[in-house]
Design an enzyme around this catalytic site. Structure first.
Site, PDB file in Angstrom:
ATOM      1  N   LYS A 138     -57.241 -36.547  27.999  1.00  0.00           N
ATOM      2  CA  LYS A 138     -56.304 -35.203  28.007  1.00  0.00           C
ATOM      3  C   LYS A 138     -56.737 -34.424  26.938  1.00  0.00           C
ATOM      4  O   LYS A 138     -56.401 -32.822  26.165  1.00  0.00           O
ATOM      5  CB  LYS A 138     -55.479 -35.183  28.557  1.00  0.00           C
ATOM      6  CG  LYS A 138     -54.561 -33.978  28.900  1.00  0.00           C
ATOM      7  CD  LYS A 138     -55.208 -33.032  29.376  1.00  0.00           C
ATOM      8  CE  LYS A 138     -54.796 -31.941  29.022  1.00  0.00           C
ATOM      9  NZ  LYS A 138     -54.032 -30.414  28.979  1.00  0.00           N
ATOM     10  N   HIS A 144     -59.472 -32.819  25.165  1.00  0.00           N
ATOM     11  CA  HIS A 144     -59.675 -32.291  26.083  1.00  0.00           C
ATOM     12  C   HIS A 144     -59.140 -30.721  25.539  1.00  0.00           C
ATOM     13  O   HIS A 144     -60.075 -29.657  25.489  1.00  0.00           O
ATOM     14  CB  HIS A 144     -59.517 -32.124  27.277  1.00  0.00           C
ATOM     15  CG  HIS A 144     -59.149 -30.981  28.567  1.00  0.00           C
ATOM     16  ND1 HIS A 144     -58.202 -29.823  28.222  1.00  0.00           N
ATOM     17  CD2 HIS A 144     -59.942 -30.250  29.146  1.00  0.00           C
ATOM     18  CE1 HIS A 144     -58.580 -29.161  29.524  1.00  0.00           C
ATOM     19  NE2 HIS A 144     -59.713 -29.197  29.453  1.00  0.00           N
ATOM     20  N   GLU A 193     -60.713 -26.900  23.998  1.00  0.00           N
ATOM     21  CA  GLU A 193     -59.508 -25.733  24.635  1.00  0.00           C
ATOM     22  C   GLU A 193     -59.215 -25.229  23.571  1.00  0.00           C
ATOM     23  O   GLU A 193     -59.990 -24.078  23.417  1.00  0.00           O
ATOM     24  CB  GLU A 193     -58.706 -26.203  25.021  1.00  0.00           C
ATOM     25  CG  GLU A 193     -58.062 -25.064  25.321  1.00  0.00           C
ATOM     26  CD  GLU A 193     -56.327 -25.656  26.602  1.00  0.00           C
ATOM     27  OE1 GLU A 193     -56.459 -27.256  27.391  1.00  0.00           O
ATOM     28  OE2 GLU A 193     -55.515 -24.731  26.277  1.00  0.00           O
ATOM     29  N   SER A 235     -55.021 -31.860  34.257  1.00  0.00           N
ATOM     30  CA  SER A 235     -55.396 -30.117  33.050  1.00  0.00           C
ATOM     31  C   SER A 235     -55.873 -29.355  34.108  1.00  0.00           C
ATOM     32  O   SER A 235     -56.045 -29.622  35.457  1.00  0.00           O
ATOM     33  CB  SER A 235     -56.679 -30.509  32.347  1.00  0.00           C
ATOM     34  OG  SER A 235     -56.774 -28.853  31.846  1.00  0.00           O
ATOM     35  N   GLY A 236     -55.416 -28.306  34.562  1.00  0.00           N
ATOM     36  CA  GLY A 236     -56.025 -27.332  35.279  1.00  0.00           C
ATOM     37  C   GLY A 236     -54.355 -25.816  35.088  1.00  0.00           C
ATOM     38  O   GLY A 236     -54.231 -25.644  35.720  1.00  0.00           O
ATOM     39  N   GLY A 237     -53.455 -26.006  34.323  1.00  0.00           N
ATOM     40  CA  GLY A 237     -52.160 -25.036  34.310  1.00  0.00           C
ATOM     41  C   GLY A 237     -51.622 -25.557  35.661  1.00  0.00           C
ATOM     42  O   GLY A 237     -52.014 -26.046  36.489  1.00  0.00           O
ATOM     43  N   VAL A 264     -42.626 -26.248  37.423  1.00  0.00           N
ATOM     44  CA  VAL A 264     -44.084 -25.351  37.482  1.00  0.00           C
ATOM     45  C   VAL A 264     -44.963 -26.712  37.764  1.00  0.00           C
ATOM     46  O   VAL A 264     -45.481 -26.741  39.037  1.00  0.00           O
ATOM     47  CB  VAL A 264     -44.529 -24.339  36.487  1.00  0.00           C
ATOM     48  CG1 VAL A 264     -45.701 -23.446  37.765  1.00  0.00           C
ATOM     49  CG2 VAL A 264     -43.386 -23.559  36.473  1.00  0.00           C
ATOM     50  N   MET A 265     -45.203 -27.301  36.801  1.00  0.00           N
ATOM     51  CA  MET A 265     -45.773 -27.979  36.899  1.00  0.00           C
ATOM     52  C   MET A 265     -45.843 -29.271  37.868  1.00  0.00           C
ATOM     53  O   MET A 265     -46.656 -29.695  39.245  1.00  0.00           O
ATOM     54  CB  MET A 265     -46.820 -28.810  35.887  1.00  0.00           C
ATOM     55  CG  MET A 265     -47.186 -27.879  34.671  1.00  0.00           C
ATOM     56  SD  MET A 265     -49.463 -27.906  35.473  1.00  0.00           S
ATOM     57  CE  MET A 265     -50.274 -28.903  35.202  1.00  0.00           C
ATOM     58  N   TYR A 275     -34.061 -33.734  37.765  1.00  0.00           N
ATOM     59  CA  TYR A 275     -32.513 -34.813  36.815  1.00  0.00           C
ATOM     60  C   TYR A 275     -31.199 -33.245  37.277  1.00  0.00           C
ATOM     61  O   TYR A 275     -30.524 -33.249  37.513  1.00  0.00           O
ATOM     62  CB  TYR A 275     -33.110 -34.327  35.634  1.00  0.00           C
ATOM     63  CG  TYR A 275     -31.605 -34.136  34.636  1.00  0.00           C
ATOM     64  CD1 TYR A 275     -30.507 -35.401  34.383  1.00  0.00           C
ATOM     65  CD2 TYR A 275     -31.660 -33.778  33.699  1.00  0.00           C
ATOM     66  CE1 TYR A 275     -30.328 -35.673  33.997  1.00  0.00           C
ATOM     67  CE2 TYR A 275     -30.835 -33.494  32.810  1.00  0.00           C
ATOM     68  CZ  TYR A 275     -29.569 -34.282  32.238  1.00  0.00           C
ATOM     69  OH  TYR A 275     -29.003 -35.188  31.857  1.00  0.00           O
ATOM     70  N   GLY A 312     -39.509 -34.533  38.607  1.00  0.00           N
ATOM     71  CA  GLY A 312     -40.013 -34.022  37.479  1.00  0.00           C
ATOM     72  C   GLY A 312     -40.823 -32.191  38.159  1.00  0.00           C
ATOM     73  O   GLY A 312     -41.589 -32.473  38.533  1.00  0.00           O
TER      74      GLY A 312
END
Ligand code: 6PG
Length: 467
Positions: free
Chosen positions: A181, A184, A188, A127-129, A12-13, A33, A9
């Site tokens: 999460k 969290h 947020e 977490s953290g974008g 971006v992340m 993919y 995958g």
């Protein structure tokens, strides 16, 4: 020697996690993919230890054993389908990790399924974008402790560090990491909403220009309110739209999106009888925001209160607002951590509340200075039932509650909605009410439905013939 870890995958992340691993001396096999994202990453990572594969079998076979495969794919059915495509090539003892925002119940189910096949599974909250993924996120792994220990050297290397401590700690069995999460994200949502309410109050009630509001947030960010969300709010308020020359915030449509984690947090709380009013208000505030056309119409029809909007003494009210925001945040964390505690007891997870507060200090979206104090509160009282009654916070309420009360009543008087600040005050006042009006509700239930009640002067179950 094969690659030391594989990432599936490459959105971006996923690409940023892969790069983060490669920069921390891992040899990273990558697969997506569709071929385009793999090629983009390879181009970007020319000098990194990133090894592309274009079919699952060669990707899996490139990994040293026990194989470690990190999924960074869209939560939901995609996770099941990717697991299904990988499993035929795995051997007993190989490890699959899911780093997406999966629902914790799905994670527990996948854990059980894979266990029966001899494959180890970790559900890992991250977490953290996108910047966090690249430079160091906060990491919440759930599953078997022994399995976590096999991947801990990699996870702790790529995690954010606060005073040299990695923001990664073993959370608990099965879906415990993804549960952590999820909550969290609920915190947020509410934290963001509280900041938005403070902004509205400063702008519309104190009539301050945006530039000045940015400066106020910047000053707040140097004290006990210091947090990532306040820091980015300063940047947001200073951003000018290149097309119009207006503050960018003024041309952004006031409809909020969401991907579901905040909603799951509220649903879980409701299903398990956990008071989570502030996080739920922040979710409803998002839903209300989407009724843009209805709101515009209602603005023409419905009136607000007839009040004399006298000028408020600026510095005094900025300080009231600061205090209100601080206490609002305390209430949100009190509810979120109470949700951790209750759920931990329900599932026998033994969630490490002190450590959860510590790993939230860096990398994640809700990172904030006062998490140190939260962690200390649990260190001092491991069985603390609610953060509100920790001596440090009880004292803060004693000194700051005037600010919260002033701001909320001002909002009510002038007709300015402050859903999370009001819910915070209501939570505080309800929580400290030893004897409440719930007796009347019990009497009503017994009256119309013979639902019975308990008495406060003797043990037993009672019913009254009310008529
Ligand atoms: C994080 C964020 C991340 C994401 C949320 C946003 O911790 O890195 O929480 O998970 O930005 O999914 O959620 P909404 O789209 O629901 O606001």
């Amino acid at each position: 020697m094969g690659q030391t870890i594989g990432v599936i995958g490459l959105g971006v992340m996923g690409s940023n996690i892969a790069l983060n691993m490669a920069r921390n001396e891992e040899k990273v096999a990558v697969y997506n993919y569709t071929r385009d994202l793999t090629d983009q990453l390879v181009q970007k990572a020319e000098n990194e230890q990133i090894y592309p594969y274009y079919d699952i079998q060669s990707f899996v076979q490139s990994l040293e054993t026990p194989r470690k495969i990190f999924l960074m794919v869209t939560a939901g059915e995609v996770v099941d389908s990717v697991i299904g495509s990988v499993v035929p090539f795995l051997e007993k003892g190989d490890i699959i990790m899911d780093g997406g925002n999966s629902h914790y119940e799905d994670t527990s189910r996948r854990y059980d399924d894979l266990k029966s096949k001899g494959i180890d599974y970790l559900g890992i909250g991250i977490s953290g974008g996108e910047i966090g993924a690249l430079k160091g996120p906060s990491i919440m792994p759930g599953g078997d402790m022994e399995v976590y220990e096999k991947v801990a050297p990699i996870l702790t290397k790529i995690a954010a560090k606060v005073e040299n401590d990695p923001c990664c700690v073993y959370i608990g069995p099965k879906g415990a990491g993804h549960f952590t999460k999820m909550v969290h994200n609920g915190i947020e949502y509410a934290d963001m909403q509280l900041i938005a309410e403070a902004y509205t109050f400063l702008r519309e009630r104190l009539n301050l220009p945006i530039k000045e509001i940015a400066n106020i947030f910047e000053t707040w960010n140097q004290g006990e309110l210091k947090s990532y969300l306040i820091e980015i709010t300063v940047h947001i308020l200073r951003k000018i739209d290149v097309e119009t020359g207006l503050p960018l915030i003024d041309v952004i449509l006031d409809k909020v999106g969401q991907k579901g984690t905040g909603k799951w947090t509220s649903i879980q709380a409701i299903n398990n009888g956990i008071p989570l009013s502030i996080i739920t208000e922040s979710l409803f505030a998002r839903y209300l925001s989407t009724l843009k056309n209805e709101r515009i119409n209602a603005e023409r029809i419905l009136t607000g209160p007839e009040v004399d909007r006298q000028d408020l003494e600026k510095d005094l009210w900025i300080e009231y607002m600061r205090q209100a925001l601080y206490l609002g945040k305390v209430c949100v964390y009190a509810q979120g951590f109470a949700q951790y505690k209750t759920t931990s007891e329900l599932y026998d997870w033994d969630l490490p509340l002190k450590d959860i507060a510590l790993i939230f200090r860096g990398g994640c979206i809700i990172r904030a200075e006062f998490l140190n104090v939260i962690s200390e509160a649990y260190q001092n009282q491991p069985k603390l039932v609610n953060l509100l009654v920790a001596p440090y916070f009880a004292e803060k309420f004693e000194t700051y509650q005037l600010g919260l009360r002033k701001v909320v009543s001002q909002g009510i008087n002038v007709g300015m909605p402050l859903p999370c600040l009001s819910a915070s005050l209501t939570y505080y006042d309800s929580y400290r009410t030893g004897t409440s009006n719930a007796n009347l509700l019990q009497a009503q239930r017994d009256y119309f439905g013979a639902h019975t009640y308990e008495r406060n002067d003797r043990v037993g179950i009672f019913h009254t013939e009310w008529q």
